[in-house]
Scaffold this motif. Structure first.
Motif, PDB file in Angstrom:
ATOM      1  N   MET A   1      73.778  69.568  44.826  1.00  0.00           N
ATOM      2  CA  MET A   1      73.124  70.043  45.896  1.00  0.00           C
ATOM      3  C   MET A   1      71.772  70.780  45.286  1.00  0.00           C
ATOM      4  SD  MET A   1      74.291  72.345  48.829  1.00  0.00           S
ATOM      5  CE  MET A   1      75.014  74.015  47.506  1.00  0.00           C
ATOM      6  N   ILE A   2      70.802  69.986  45.897  1.00  0.00           N
ATOM      7  CA  ILE A   2      69.449  71.598  45.288  1.00  0.00           C
ATOM      8  C   ILE A   2      69.343  72.226  46.541  1.00  0.00           C
ATOM      9  CG2 ILE A   2      67.120  71.522  44.920  1.00  0.00           C
ATOM     10  CD1 ILE A   2      68.476  69.309  42.716  1.00  0.00           C
ATOM     11  N   ARG A   3      69.007  73.513  45.946  1.00  0.00           N
ATOM     12  CA  ARG A   3      68.514  74.519  47.397  1.00  0.00           C
ATOM     13  C   ARG A   3      67.672  75.835  46.924  1.00  0.00           C
ATOM     14  NH1 ARG A   3      71.591  78.953  45.498  1.00  0.00           N
ATOM     15  NH2 ARG A   3      73.664  79.005  44.387  1.00  0.00           N
ATOM     16  N   SER A   4      67.659  76.892  47.433  1.00  0.00           N
ATOM     17  CA  SER A   4      66.728  77.760  47.259  1.00  0.00           C
ATOM     18  C   SER A   4      67.492  78.698  46.116  1.00  0.00           C
ATOM     19  CB  SER A   4      66.146  78.385  48.210  1.00  0.00           C
ATOM     20  OG  SER A   4      65.175  77.747  48.709  1.00  0.00           O
ATOM     21  N   GLU A   5      67.071  79.077  44.647  1.00  0.00           N
ATOM     22  CA  GLU A   5      67.702  79.918  43.893  1.00  0.00           C
ATOM     23  C   GLU A   5      67.463  81.774  44.867  1.00  0.00           C
ATOM     24  OE1 GLU A   5      66.359  81.950  40.542  1.00  0.00           O
ATOM     25  OE2 GLU A   5      64.748  82.204  41.683  1.00  0.00           O
ATOM     26  N   GLN A   6      68.466  81.870  44.586  1.00  0.00           N
ATOM     27  CA  GLN A   6      69.188  82.999  45.458  1.00  0.00           C
ATOM     28  C   GLN A   6      69.416  84.336  44.770  1.00  0.00           C
ATOM     29  OE1 GLN A   6      72.308  82.781  48.306  1.00  0.00           O
ATOM     30  NE2 GLN A   6      71.742  80.674  49.085  1.00  0.00           N
ATOM     31  N   HIS A   7      68.988  85.740  45.097  1.00  0.00           N
ATOM     32  CA  HIS A   7      68.696  86.686  43.793  1.00  0.00           C
ATOM     33  C   HIS A   7      70.615  86.558  43.066  1.00  0.00           C
ATOM     34  CE1 HIS A   7      69.595  90.564  42.466  1.00  0.00           C
ATOM     35  NE2 HIS A   7      67.926  91.049  43.048  1.00  0.00           N
ATOM     36  N   LYS A   8      71.723  85.798  43.962  1.00  0.00           N
ATOM     37  CA  LYS A   8      72.577  86.094  43.052  1.00  0.00           C
ATOM     38  C   LYS A   8      72.882  85.092  42.368  1.00  0.00           C
ATOM     39  CE  LYS A   8      74.778  83.180  46.428  1.00  0.00           C
ATOM     40  NZ  LYS A   8      75.185  81.654  46.075  1.00  0.00           N
TER      41      LYS A   8
ATOM     42  N   LEU B   1      60.283  78.412  46.984  1.00  0.00           N
ATOM     43  CA  LEU B   1      59.615  76.993  45.276  1.00  0.00           C
ATOM     44  C   LEU B   1      60.144  77.061  44.171  1.00  0.00           C
ATOM     45  CD1 LEU B   1      56.238  76.534  46.465  1.00  0.00           C
ATOM     46  CD2 LEU B   1      58.323  74.163  46.382  1.00  0.00           C
ATOM     47  N   SER B   2      61.400  78.250  44.676  1.00  0.00           N
ATOM     48  CA  SER B   2      62.358  78.388  43.212  1.00  0.00           C
ATOM     49  C   SER B   2      63.732  77.845  43.716  1.00  0.00           C
ATOM     50  CB  SER B   2      62.355  79.590  43.194  1.00  0.00           C
ATOM     51  OG  SER B   2      63.399  79.827  41.335  1.00  0.00           O
ATOM     52  N   LEU B   3      64.408  76.372  43.019  1.00  0.00           N
ATOM     53  CA  LEU B   3      64.881  75.486  43.294  1.00  0.00           C
ATOM     54  C   LEU B   3      65.848  75.288  42.108  1.00  0.00           C
ATOM     55  CD1 LEU B   3      63.067  72.355  44.991  1.00  0.00           C
ATOM     56  CD2 LEU B   3      63.806  75.018  46.141  1.00  0.00           C
ATOM     57  N   VAL B   4      67.568  75.500  43.114  1.00  0.00           N
ATOM     58  CA  VAL B   4      68.502  75.594  41.763  1.00  0.00           C
ATOM     59  C   VAL B   4      69.259  74.013  42.149  1.00  0.00           C
ATOM     60  CG1 VAL B   4      69.013  77.741  40.867  1.00  0.00           C
ATOM     61  CG2 VAL B   4      70.429  76.960  42.829  1.00  0.00           C
TER      62      VAL B   4
ATOM     63  N   ASP C   1      79.347  71.527  41.757  1.00  0.00           N
ATOM     64  CA  ASP C   1      81.307  72.357  41.088  1.00  0.00           C
ATOM     65  C   ASP C   1      80.516  73.292  41.492  1.00  0.00           C
ATOM     66  OD1 ASP C   1      82.440  69.371  41.200  1.00  0.00           O
ATOM     67  OD2 ASP C   1      82.174  69.689  38.738  1.00  0.00           O
ATOM     68  N   GLY C   2      80.262  73.969  41.831  1.00  0.00           N
ATOM     69  CA  GLY C   2      79.836  75.515  42.276  1.00  0.00           C
ATOM     70  C   GLY C   2      78.980  76.598  40.953  1.00  0.00           C
ATOM     71  N   GLN C   3      78.279  75.680  40.152  1.00  0.00           N
ATOM     72  CA  GLN C   3      77.519  76.482  39.417  1.00  0.00           C
ATOM     73  C   GLN C   3      76.453  75.546  39.115  1.00  0.00           C
ATOM     74  OE1 GLN C   3      78.737  74.007  35.151  1.00  0.00           O
ATOM     75  NE2 GLN C   3      77.527  75.737  33.856  1.00  0.00           N
ATOM     76  N   VAL C   4      75.326  76.495  38.846  1.00  0.00           N
ATOM     77  CA  VAL C   4      74.206  76.705  38.338  1.00  0.00           C
ATOM     78  C   VAL C   4      73.765  75.213  37.027  1.00  0.00           C
ATOM     79  CG1 VAL C   4      71.764  77.540  38.062  1.00  0.00           C
ATOM     80  CG2 VAL C   4      73.116  78.296  39.793  1.00  0.00           C
ATOM     81  N   VAL C   5      73.234  74.521  37.538  1.00  0.00           N
ATOM     82  CA  VAL C   5      72.992  73.820  36.225  1.00  0.00           C
ATOM     83  C   VAL C   5      71.778  73.039  36.122  1.00  0.00           C
ATOM     84  CG1 VAL C   5      75.652  72.624  36.545  1.00  0.00           C
ATOM     85  CG2 VAL C   5      74.043  71.575  37.664  1.00  0.00           C
ATOM     86  N   GLY C   6      70.573  73.247  37.359  1.00  0.00           N
ATOM     87  CA  GLY C   6      69.292  73.109  37.148  1.00  0.00           C
ATOM     88  C   GLY C   6      68.405  74.164  37.713  1.00  0.00           C
ATOM     89  N   HIS C   7      66.903  73.982  37.494  1.00  0.00           N
ATOM     90  CA  HIS C   7      66.670  74.784  37.395  1.00  0.00           C
ATOM     91  C   HIS C   7      64.988  74.462  37.548  1.00  0.00           C
ATOM     92  CE1 HIS C   7      63.313  78.608  38.014  1.00  0.00           C
ATOM     93  NE2 HIS C   7      64.165  78.468  38.667  1.00  0.00           N
ATOM     94  N   VAL C   8      64.013  74.632  38.848  1.00  0.00           N
ATOM     95  CA  VAL C   8      62.503  74.268  39.230  1.00  0.00           C
ATOM     96  C   VAL C   8      62.098  75.516  39.670  1.00  0.00           C
ATOM     97  CG1 VAL C   8      62.096  73.108  40.572  1.00  0.00           C
ATOM     98  CG2 VAL C   8      61.464  72.449  38.894  1.00  0.00           C
ATOM     99  N   LEU C   9      60.764  76.213  39.094  1.00  0.00           N
ATOM    100  CA  LEU C   9      60.109  76.605  40.072  1.00  0.00           C
ATOM    101  C   LEU C   9      58.312  76.430  40.129  1.00  0.00           C
ATOM    102  CD1 LEU C   9      59.564  79.276  40.396  1.00  0.00           C
ATOM    103  CD2 LEU C   9      59.132  80.300  38.010  1.00  0.00           C
ATOM    104  N   PHE C  10      57.973  76.225  41.249  1.00  0.00           N
ATOM    105  CA  PHE C  10      56.527  76.597  41.451  1.00  0.00           C
ATOM    106  C   PHE C  10      55.847  77.380  41.951  1.00  0.00           C
ATOM    107  CE2 PHE C  10      56.455  71.565  41.624  1.00  0.00           C
ATOM    108  CZ  PHE C  10      58.281  70.788  42.382  1.00  0.00           C
ATOM    109  N   THR C  11      54.900  77.750  40.842  1.00  0.00           N
ATOM    110  CA  THR C  11      53.773  78.986  41.176  1.00  0.00           C
ATOM    111  C   THR C  11      51.972  78.836  41.777  1.00  0.00           C
ATOM    112  OG1 THR C  11      53.959  79.529  38.817  1.00  0.00           O
ATOM    113  CG2 THR C  11      55.352  81.193  39.808  1.00  0.00           C
ATOM    114  N   ARG C  12      51.996  79.612  42.405  1.00  0.00           N
ATOM    115  CA  ARG C  12      50.179  79.436  42.969  1.00  0.00           C
ATOM    116  C   ARG C  12      49.734  79.507  41.910  1.00  0.00           C
ATOM    117  NH1 ARG C  12      50.131  80.545  49.320  1.00  0.00           N
ATOM    118  NH2 ARG C  12      52.319  81.638  48.756  1.00  0.00           N
ATOM    119  N   ILE C  13      48.689  78.554  41.892  1.00  0.00           N
ATOM    120  CA  ILE C  13      47.561  78.733  40.926  1.00  0.00           C
ATOM    121  C   ILE C  13      46.360  78.224  41.637  1.00  0.00           C
ATOM    122  CG2 ILE C  13      48.820  78.196  38.750  1.00  0.00           C
ATOM    123  CD1 ILE C  13      47.145  75.577  38.932  1.00  0.00           C
ATOM    124  N   GLN C  14      45.205  78.959  40.889  1.00  0.00           N
ATOM    125  CA  GLN C  14      43.717  78.666  41.057  1.00  0.00           C
ATOM    126  C   GLN C  14      43.454  77.654  40.432  1.00  0.00           C
ATOM    127  OE1 GLN C  14      42.132  80.410  44.095  1.00  0.00           O
ATOM    128  NE2 GLN C  14      44.422  81.236  44.498  1.00  0.00           N
TER     129      GLN C  14
END
Ligand SMILES: CC(C)(COP(=O)(O)OP(=O)(O)OC[C@H]1O[C@@H](n2cnc3c(N)ncnc32)[C@H](O)[C@@H]1OP(=O)(O)O)[C@@H](O)C(=O)NCCC(=O)NCCS
Length: 176
Positions: A1-8, A48-51, A55-68
């Motif tokens: 499952m791909i979803r937005s990253e949360q604080h936890k 745009l910070s996705l995990v 099986d209830g474990q974070v196995v991947g992450h991607v981050l997109f941040t603003r640039i000019q």
């Protein structure tokens, strides 16, 4: 499952980034600390910070941040894809691709016009990335042209984009 990253998820994401980069054989630039700094940056887009969760474990992450992209008089907003990480034991199962594809789709929905990446010339073209120099877009550091890439998220988006990419200052801060 791909979803937005949360604080936890922050602790697990840190571990994923650290393990992915440490196992990659590339020099380790404390990418997990970069993710932490970018979360506190004005360049951060929480959606745009996705995990990738399995099986209830974070196995991947991607981050997109603003640039000019541009020069002093004209600049347009874009995004940088960095970093993307998958736990070594979960690599080569399509998780990195799902993270990147979902991120690009969300970025498009949010109205962003393009995404820049510094990375492997054999990996990112499958998502539509092309050498940025074809569009007159330059990196603010020395890099082989095939490793600095851009993808358009809507028709004609790159027609009027030219100049140097300006990353969030958090990218160049000390990792200590
Ligand atoms: C890059 C990364 C996120 C890919 O995740 P993944 O889940 O294995 O990716 P996928 O399963 O979707 O795709 C696997 C493909 O990526 C390719 N790939 C992985 N690492 C690569 C690298 N360093 N250079 C070129 N291609 C690479 C694999 O060869 C494979 O290619 P294939 O589909 O033609 O067989 C993962 O390898 C990783 O975390 N690497 C360490 C961190 C890193 O280097 N991040 C990228 C720089 S920001």
């Amino acid at each position: 499952m791909i979803r937005s990253e949360q604080h936890k998820d922050y602790k697990q994401v840190e571990r994923v980034v650290r393990r992915a980069f440490e196992a990659s054989g590339q020099p380790y630039h404390h990418e997990h600390a970069l993710v932490g700094r970018l979360r506190s940056s004005v360049a951060f887009v929480p959606a745009l910070s996705l995990v990738a969760e399995k099986d209830g474990q974070v196995v991947g992450h991607v981050l997109f941040t603003r640039i000019q992209i541009g020069n002093d008089s004209t600049a347009v907003e874009s995004l940088a894809l960095a970093p993307v990480s998958v736990l070594p034991e979960y690599q080569n199962q399509g998780i990195g691709s799902r993270l990147i594809e979902t991120g690009l789709e969300r970025a498009r929905e949010l109205g962003f016009a393009s995404v820049v990446v510094l990375g492997h010339s054999t990996y990112y073209p499958r998502f539509g990335f092309e050498p940025a120099e074809r569009y007159g877009v330059r990196a603010p550091f020395k890099v082989a042209p095939e490793n600095f890439m851009i993808v358009s998220l809507r028709a004609g988006a790159l027609a009027n984009v030219q100049g140097m990419v300006r990353y969030a200052p958090e990218f160049s801060e000390s990792c200590d």
